[in-house]
Design a protein around this motif. Sequence first.
Motif, PDB file in Angstrom:
ATOM      1  N   LEU A 219      81.933 -44.651 -47.757  1.00  0.00           N
ATOM      2  CA  LEU A 219      80.814 -43.778 -48.094  1.00  0.00           C
ATOM      3  C   LEU A 219      79.828 -44.471 -49.029  1.00  0.00           C
ATOM      4  N   LEU A 220      80.350 -45.117 -50.071  1.00  0.00           N
ATOM      5  CA  LEU A 220      79.467 -45.776 -51.033  1.00  0.00           C
ATOM      6  C   LEU A 220      78.764 -46.979 -50.420  1.00  0.00           C
ATOM      7  N   GLU A 221      79.439 -47.662 -49.495  1.00  0.00           N
ATOM      8  CA  GLU A 221      78.783 -48.789 -48.833  1.00  0.00           C
ATOM      9  C   GLU A 221      77.634 -48.300 -47.956  1.00  0.00           C
ATOM     10  N   LYS A 222      77.851 -47.213 -47.248  1.00  0.00           N
ATOM     11  CA  LYS A 222      76.774 -46.650 -46.423  1.00  0.00           C
ATOM     12  C   LYS A 222      75.599 -46.190 -47.270  1.00  0.00           C
ATOM     13  N   ALA A 223      75.893 -45.789 -48.517  1.00  0.00           N
ATOM     14  CA  ALA A 223      74.832 -45.323 -49.413  1.00  0.00           C
ATOM     15  C   ALA A 223      74.090 -46.484 -50.092  1.00  0.00           C
TER      16      ALA A 223
ATOM     17  N   LEU B  52      88.511 -39.550 -57.126  1.00  0.00           N
ATOM     18  CA  LEU B  52      87.815 -39.981 -55.920  1.00  0.00           C
ATOM     19  C   LEU B  52      86.654 -39.050 -55.586  1.00  0.00           C
ATOM     20  N   ALA B  53      86.860 -37.758 -55.791  1.00  0.00           N
ATOM     21  CA  ALA B  53      85.791 -36.796 -55.501  1.00  0.00           C
ATOM     22  C   ALA B  53      84.589 -37.010 -56.410  1.00  0.00           C
ATOM     23  N   SER B  54      84.838 -37.272 -57.700  1.00  0.00           N
ATOM     24  CA  SER B  54      83.725 -37.481 -58.627  1.00  0.00           C
ATOM     25  C   SER B  54      82.960 -38.759 -58.308  1.00  0.00           C
ATOM     26  N   LEU B  55      83.675 -39.783 -57.860  1.00  0.00           N
ATOM     27  CA  LEU B  55      83.011 -41.045 -57.556  1.00  0.00           C
ATOM     28  C   LEU B  55      82.207 -40.977 -56.257  1.00  0.00           C
ATOM     29  N   ARG B  56      82.439 -39.961 -55.466  1.00  0.00           N
ATOM     30  CA  ARG B  56      81.626 -39.787 -54.259  1.00  0.00           C
ATOM     31  C   ARG B  56      80.190 -39.402 -54.610  1.00  0.00           C
ATOM     32  N   THR B  57      80.007 -38.703 -55.721  1.00  0.00           N
ATOM     33  CA  THR B  57      78.687 -38.164 -56.042  1.00  0.00           C
ATOM     34  C   THR B  57      78.027 -38.792 -57.266  1.00  0.00           C
ATOM     35  N   LEU B  58      78.810 -39.206 -58.251  1.00  0.00           N
ATOM     36  CA  LEU B  58      78.229 -39.694 -59.503  1.00  0.00           C
ATOM     37  C   LEU B  58      77.281 -40.880 -59.324  1.00  0.00           C
ATOM     38  N   PRO B  59      77.642 -41.932 -58.563  1.00  0.00           N
ATOM     39  CA  PRO B  59      76.695 -43.049 -58.434  1.00  0.00           C
ATOM     40  C   PRO B  59      75.334 -42.621 -57.908  1.00  0.00           C
TER      41      PRO B  59
END
Length: 468
Positions: free
Chosen positions: A135-139, A100-107
Amino acid sequence: MPGISRTMQAPASSSVHGRSTEQELVCELLELARRGPGGVVLVDGEPGIGKSAVLRQSVEVAAGQGFAVLTRGAEVGARIATAPVLVCIDDLHLAGAATLASLRTLPGDLAGRHVAWLLARSTAVLHGADQLFDLLEKAGGVRITLDPLPPDAVRAIIADRFGVPPNDALAELAAGAAGNPALVTELLDGLSDEQGVEVVDGHASLSLSALPQRVQRLARRRLADLTKQARQVLMTAAVIGPIFRLEDVCTMVGTTPAALLPVLEETLDAAVTTALDDAFAFRQPLLRRAICDLVPRPARAALRHQYEALLEAPAPSVPSPVQSLPVQSLPVQALPVQVLPAEDLGVLYVERGEPDQAILHFEEALQGYREAGADRDEARVRSRLRALGVRSRHWQTVQAKPITGWDSLTGTEQTVAGLVAQGLNNKQAAARLYISQHTVAHHLRRAFCKLGITSRVELTRIVIEQSA
């Protein structure tokens, strides 16, 4: 996500029935990744709603277009130089903290590098994936929640499986899955395993009366994920029927509404039940039937006897100062015993997209509220009927309706009478209408009284005369 529209037009055809809009969105995602920008699509929904099927279809499409398909985000760095990449990860509600932590930043780090991200998780599990999706939706990610399949998609699945369209009985049984693909699949697999379907007059027809064992096993798996108290509540409620009141369950299990709130929240989060205006209902009547069948037969009979005694119990006495209050201010027991379940059933049929059945039950509830003088409740049901295109004059009185004869029967009573005239017993009629056998017996008793008859033979004769 730039370049991806949230409302699709002219959806492409697909072998995954009822998901063409979602697959069109994935195709746009792949096209963006091929051009360079890439993007993120987030897929969520209740258990068994078809998230994995959508992902599998997407992987096939991507592979056919020359994409490298990865199932772990950590591998993407080594592949982005050779081909466009689809990172497709399912069941993120089960993922560990590192993933989950890696998917917060990789995209974000790999934006513009020909990478498409397709991520899925179940909404029935509270987990860190919730925060990741937010988080990803907000991004800029596009989030889609899979809805139940429409009835025509379920019929198409049945036709694909058996090579011919289903008859009404099989279609009604499958409709009890409420559009949940996993439940539909288990039902059809079970019917195939047990040779429960035969082709008659060009239609797939049921040849079994009991539910397949596969559906029973699915029900056991769903219950196994819950606490012991939640299992007790669901098995008790399943015996009551597809719709149940919290007060009734509390009385039967010997506890209070406050004590059951955490349990009910658990069943709601697990997508087994849903909350209506004044009661709760099983999201899939077919799952409710399977859970009911898991209750040992003697225990089932005892629970039904307990519930019937609860329904037939006299209303608690009301102090004289309250007697002048409108009927809708009195305890629920002061209303005719079938009025509230009739309205609740109407709401459930509206949610299932079956307006004709909803109208039958709303009209029965309307008559009951008129008889009780419950003006506000009557107005609410008239509003529900207007939403379905039925106009009911509020000045109409109960006396305008005959008190005896066929025309005095409510819509539901006529429906039950028609099923009995076809030779169905109470159990079969209850299964067809997704109500309890006790409710069927109640409608029959009222019909017999209004028609002045005492046997099913006489009832059948009257139904035949009405249809002549």
